[in-house]
Design a protein around this motif. Sequence first.
Motif, short mmCIF file in Angstrom:
data_model
loop_
_atom_site.label_atom_id
_atom_site.label_comp_id
_atom_site.label_asym_id
_atom_site.label_seq_id
_atom_site.Cartn_x
_atom_site.Cartn_y
_atom_site.Cartn_z
N VAL A 163 40.41 42.58 3.86
CA VAL A 163 41.01 43.69 4.59
C VAL A 163 41.14 43.36 6.08
N CYS A 242 38.44 57.23 -2.09
CA CYS A 242 39.69 56.51 -1.82
C CYS A 242 40.47 57.16 -0.69
N MET A 246 41.76 55.35 2.74
CA MET A 246 43.14 55.38 3.22
C MET A 246 43.21 55.91 4.65
N CYS A 351 46.03 45.46 -8.33
CA CYS A 351 46.13 45.86 -6.93
C CYS A 351 47.36 46.75 -6.77
N ILE A 354 47.85 51.20 -1.22
CA ILE A 354 46.62 51.97 -0.99
C ILE A 354 46.84 53.47 -1.21
N SER A 355 48.08 53.94 -1.02
CA SER A 355 48.37 55.36 -1.24
C SER A 355 48.28 55.75 -2.72
N LEU A 357 45.97 54.22 -4.77
CA LEU A 357 44.69 53.69 -5.26
C LEU A 357 43.86 54.73 -6.00
N VAL A 381 38.63 47.92 -1.94
CA VAL A 381 39.60 48.99 -1.86
C VAL A 381 40.33 49.06 -0.52
N ASP A 383 42.25 46.97 0.60
CA ASP A 383 43.61 46.48 0.38
C ASP A 383 44.16 46.88 -0.99
N GLY A 384 43.56 47.91 -1.60
CA GLY A 384 44.10 48.45 -2.84
C GLY A 384 43.76 47.69 -4.10
#
Length: 465
Positions: A163, A242, A246, A351, A354-355, A357, A381, A383-384
């Motif tokens: 990340v 999560c 974000m 992967c 992120i929105s 995740l 998480v 970077d998803g």
Amino acid sequence: MVEATALFRNAAGIDTAISILKQRFGDRLQTGASVREQHGHTTTWIENQSPDAVVFPNSTEEVSDIVKTCAAHKVPVIPFGTGTSLEGHVNAPAGGVCIDLGQMNRVLAVNEGDLDCVVQPGVTREDLNTHLRDKGLFFPIDPGANASLGGMAATRASGTNAVRYGTMKDNVLSLEAVMPDGKIIRTGHRAKKSSAGYDLTRLLIGAEGTLGIITELTLKLHGIPEAITSARCSFPTVDAACQAVMTTIQFGVPVARIELLDAMSVKAANAYSGLKLPETPLLLLEFHGSAAGAAEQAETFGEIAEDFGGTGFVATASTEERSKLWQARHDMYWASLQLRPGARGISTDVCVPISRLAECVTKAQDKAAELDLLAPVVGHVGDGNFHTLVLIDMDDADEVARASQFVGWLNDLAISMDGTCTGEHGIGQGKKPYLVRELGDATRYMAAIKAALDPDNIMNPGKIV
């Protein structure tokens, strides 16, 4: 259960090549069953497909000699680092010769002023960082396992620090490689950037040994941070955790690591690592910088976490406390196995943006429950990217079928969310069908590159395309 595509076995060519190589390498070429099985070992459920011989070179020139011999007799060549890959990358579906690069394990140069180093492919990430420690430098890519740097480049490894520091493709300046005809090439030099021709460095990173064998790497280094602060925080749901991730990223907090453990994983970590954490979804974080800067970053995250129901927020700069937390994270594979003693752990990764995740992780948990599968979740998480470790009885055909259904469903779900079937494990044998679903006609051009560089398909055949 995933099965590898059958390939033509050139028995006569294999016998001839092994005979020639045995004369040149002597005891450094092994054909014993246990050594061959070890080098076909895979930590997934794809069957072990052993090579016919394993050879241990000491130099790039010896690797070139091996490849030239195998190319002359159209014999497959399979590179091997430490064997920690997860999608059957080291299997030999058509037999052939495995090249174990473990003895090519020297740090060749450290250029402190330029923040780079030159290493052979058998150097592991832990060995490199031990070598660098007294110089105040470190190499940040940390996939968890003590993998070899050549293997990490070949599979485009990532890990907990991605990340902030990026993945393997962001931290390799140039490569030396042996190509399918045995020629030795260098893809660049030590300059921090270049516009000189095709980017062959990035082509070979992530190619999983299907286009060439990496024999030397020039890597970017970073200064060891003045201060490191770790933090942990529990959340009522995965969705809340999560959402906190974000928001932290959107606020521009320069977090170095953000790791998610779901409730099942926290339960496993408590039992295995002697922790006493609330058995609800957990975020583990790390912040790098000055003492004041790292502490301020941690404080900012604590305020964000509180907005999403975070509780039990603790930040620490204590080396002992930090090490205990991150060791527990790195031990999650072994900890999770204790949730169902005797079961096999099948690790898979996806992967997504992120929105998406929180939605993806929650759906994965619901699907596993629907299929009556035990599947703890952990993830990088920031970077998803997240992993599920499906714990199954390999002797139960119905359970194996349900696990296979889950893995396929999860890959398709990630792709449908504009994500990828693999954030860091790579394609190998296991994820080939999903690569086609993800990239469609683009895979035809991958196949064209492979055919152009390796017309006899001797370089780690049966992987990716």
